[in-house]
Motif scaffolding. Structure first.
Motif: not given
Ligand code: DAH
Length: 344
Positions: A172, A175, A307-309, A284-286, A210, A253, A212, A170, A196
């Motif tokens: 992330s 980050q 953060a979110f992705g 997804g986020c948090g 993705q 998160t 991020e 990912h 993956r």
């Molecule tokens: N890294 C997660 C994935 O690959 C996606 C993700 C979810 C990124 C929540 C984020 C986050 O930064 O806060 O499924």
């Protein structure tokens, strides 16, 4: 015969064709298989042997002259573009060039970047081959977390210093690199390819893309996260698109959520795309887990962040209603050429 030859000679010498057609008429008249020169040769057969000696030379000379004149004029026509231009219609459109087309994933990635740029987000990138720390440990993945499993991750090698080296699963991981290498505030999006270990099908692929997002500053709250993503959705999918947040879990998160938008196909009424729920998940986020901030050397008493992705394929599917992920990597120009965008 002599007279004829003299007359023809004058005629040939004076001949000035205005077109290739006229020259061709000339050729047929004198040099053609039923032409005047052929006639002369026929006549020649009947003359007396004395005359033949004289006339033979004259006749051959005359034929040679006619042929040379013809050849000369023919060459001139071939090289004379001025005359050729008469046949050229310059107003006709030229031959078309086959141009390529931007890949739909590139178009959508650009669109995502443009939207977040308006909110002051910068763009950052990181390596696709990552170590365990950046892809997992710093992001608070417990040692035994299933995402570290061989099933999901393409491991490249084991490094004495950095442990497992793998293709990032990912974005992330970017980050972490960003926070480690800088000082808050951070406000950036990080697009990139991820990998993956999955069997390729219409719904899954071994690589995808993705984006991020990371926002770290003093007093960043979940409300900021919601407003940012709400704005993104209005820009991306059109004003009036609804959003909803469902509680979820990600190691990096706390709290975590998944965000759905009202179905882009049926507008929420229910259709096969949203499995008749009216909602489709897009990211997804948090709030960045305090452990992650700490792992990256950020004072988690002073700073908070969200953060979110999101998957670019997912957004593209929703925007263009593409049902088979494999189309993105087949490079079939008939597929690729269907997508146009305001952003070139
Ligand atoms: N890294 C997660 C994935 O690959 C996606 C993700 C979810 C990124 C929540 C984020 C986050 O930064 O806060 O499924």
């Amino acid at each position: 015969m002599q007279d004829k030859i003299s007359q023809y000679t004058r005629e040939i010498q004076a001949f000035k064709p205005a077109s290739a057609e006229e020259l061709e008429t000339f050729r047929i008249k004198f040099l053609g298989t039923k032409g005047l020169i052929k006639d002369l040769f026929d006549e020649f057969k009947a003359v007396s042997p004395e005359e033949k000696r004289v006339l033979g030379k004259v006749l051959n000379e005359f034929k040679k002259q006619a042929e040379e004149k013809y050849q000369f004029l023919k060459d001139q026509f071939a090289s004379d573009t001025g005359t050729q231009a008469a046949d050229l219609d310059l107003s006709l459109p030229g031959e078309g060039f086959e141009t390529g087309a931007r890949h739909p994933l590139s178009l959508v990635r650009r669109e995502i970047i443009e939207i977040f740029k308006k909110l002051g987000f910068t763009v950052a990138e990181g390596p696709e081959i990552e170590d365990d720390w950046h892809n997992f440990s710093a992001l608070n993945f417990p040692e035994e977390h299933p995402a570290r499993d061989m099933q999901d991750t393409f491991f490249v090698k084991k490094d004495a210093v950095n442990g497992d080296i793998a293709l990032r699963t990912h974005t992330s991981s970017v980050q972490v690199r960003m926070m480690e290498n800088g000082k808050p505030p951070f406000r950036a999006i990080m697009p990139g390819r991820v990998y993956r270990n999955e069997a390729i099908s219409a719904r899954a692929h071994c690589f995808f893309h993705q984006v991020e997002g990371l926002y770290v500053d003093r007093n960043v709250s979940f409300a900021d996260l919601k407003q940012t993503l709400f704005y993104f959705v209005q820009e991306m999918f059109g004003e009036g698109t609804k959003v909803r947040f469902r509680p979820s879990y990600f190691p990096f998160t706390e709290p975590s959520a998944e965000m759905d938008i009202s179905c882009t196909i049926c507008g929420g009424a229910g259709c096969p795309m949203c499995k008749y729920s009216g909602w489709v998940e897009i990211l997804g986020c948090g709030m960045v887990d305090p452990n992650v901030l700490e792992n990256c050397g950020i004072d988690n008493a002073e700073f908070t962040g969200f953060a979110f992705g999101m998957g670019i394929e997912r957004i593209t599917n929703l925007k263009y209603q593409i049902k088979d992920l494999r189309l993105f990597s087949e490079n079939d120009v008939r597929f690729l050429k269907q997508f146009q965008s305001e952003i070139i």
